[in-house]
Scaffold this motif. Structure first.
Motif, short mmCIF file in Angstrom:
data_model
loop_
_atom_site.label_atom_id
_atom_site.label_comp_id
_atom_site.label_asym_id
_atom_site.label_seq_id
_atom_site.Cartn_x
_atom_site.Cartn_y
_atom_site.Cartn_z
N ASP A 10 0.85 -1.19 0.00
CA ASP A 10 0.00 0.00 0.00
C ASP A 10 0.88 1.24 0.00
O ASP A 10 2.00 1.22 0.51
CB ASP A 10 -0.85 0.06 1.28
CG ASP A 10 -2.08 -0.82 1.20
OD1 ASP A 10 -2.44 -1.23 0.08
OD2 ASP A 10 -2.67 -1.07 2.26
N CYS A 76 -5.17 7.49 -1.17
CA CYS A 76 -6.09 7.18 -2.26
C CYS A 76 -5.52 7.77 -3.54
O CYS A 76 -5.02 8.89 -3.53
CB CYS A 76 -7.45 7.78 -1.94
SG CYS A 76 -8.56 7.87 -3.34
N ILE A 84 -10.23 4.85 5.57
CA ILE A 84 -10.65 3.69 4.80
C ILE A 84 -12.01 3.20 5.29
O ILE A 84 -12.26 3.13 6.49
CB ILE A 84 -9.63 2.55 4.96
CG1 ILE A 84 -8.23 3.03 4.59
CG2 ILE A 84 -10.02 1.35 4.10
CD1 ILE A 84 -7.15 2.11 5.10
N CYS A 97 -12.14 4.20 -0.36
CA CYS A 97 -11.82 5.53 0.14
C CYS A 97 -13.09 6.16 0.71
O CYS A 97 -14.14 6.11 0.08
CB CYS A 97 -11.28 6.38 -1.01
SG CYS A 97 -11.10 8.11 -0.60
N GLN A 102 -13.77 5.30 -4.02
CA GLN A 102 -12.96 4.46 -4.92
C GLN A 102 -12.50 3.20 -4.19
O GLN A 102 -12.10 3.24 -3.03
CB GLN A 102 -11.76 5.29 -5.39
CG GLN A 102 -10.56 4.47 -5.79
CD GLN A 102 -10.09 4.79 -7.21
OE1 GLN A 102 -10.60 5.68 -7.86
NE2 GLN A 102 -9.13 4.04 -7.66
N THR A 103 -12.58 2.09 -4.88
CA THR A 103 -12.07 0.84 -4.32
C THR A 103 -10.55 0.90 -4.27
O THR A 103 -9.91 1.30 -5.23
CB THR A 103 -12.51 -0.36 -5.18
OG1 THR A 103 -13.93 -0.35 -5.29
CG2 THR A 103 -12.05 -1.67 -4.56
N ILE A 104 -10.01 0.53 -3.13
CA ILE A 104 -8.55 0.52 -3.02
C ILE A 104 -8.07 -0.91 -3.12
O ILE A 104 -8.37 -1.76 -2.30
CB ILE A 104 -8.11 1.21 -1.72
CG1 ILE A 104 -8.52 2.68 -1.82
CG2 ILE A 104 -6.60 1.07 -1.52
CD1 ILE A 104 -8.29 3.50 -0.60
N GLU A 105 -7.34 -1.12 -4.20
CA GLU A 105 -6.91 -2.47 -4.54
C GLU A 105 -5.97 -3.02 -3.48
O GLU A 105 -5.15 -2.30 -2.93
CB GLU A 105 -6.18 -2.47 -5.89
CG GLU A 105 -7.02 -2.03 -7.07
CD GLU A 105 -8.02 -3.09 -7.49
OE1 GLU A 105 -7.80 -4.28 -7.17
OE2 GLU A 105 -9.02 -2.72 -8.11
#
Ligand SMILES: [Zn+2]
Length: 109
Positions: A10, A76, A84, A97, A102-105
């Motif tokens: 991350d 993000c 998160i 986020c 937004q999806t955080i991979e």
């Protein structure tokens, strides 16, 4: 064992301490102590003794020291450091986020 919101690889920003404002990649997560090792953050100098058998020269080596997860925020890609949240995509729990959703991979491999 508590599961941490921060995972290996991350991108995080440090929000406390002498390295506040720095960003880096998470090199290692230590769930036992809720700490993470962040690239180029909290660099400590370590004296290294020469060991000719292992071809190690003596001197000073620089190394990251673990910092507590509460001192970092996930970054993000859209809005920078963020809190998160979680949501379900199908039956899979993903991190999102809190600001832009937004999806955080999860880049952990
Ligand atoms: Zn965002």
């Amino acid at each position: 064992m508590p599961s941490l919101n921060i995972q290996r690889n991350d991108r995080v920003q440090v929000i406390a301490g002498s390295d506040r404002g720095k960003q880096g990649r998470v090199l290692r997560v230590i769930p036992e102590s809720s700490k993470v090792l962040v690239e180029h953050v909290r660099i400590v100098k370590k004296n290294v003794r020469p060991n000719p058998q292992k071809n190690i020269k003596g001197g000073i080596a620089e190394q990251e020291a673990p910092i507590h997860v509460s001192n970092v925020m996930l970054v993000c890609p859209n809005c920078g450091p963020t809190r998160i949240g979680h949501k379900f995509e199908g039956d899979k729990k993903v991190r999102v986020c809190r600001k832009c959703d937004q999806t955080i991979e999860n880049k952990k491999k």
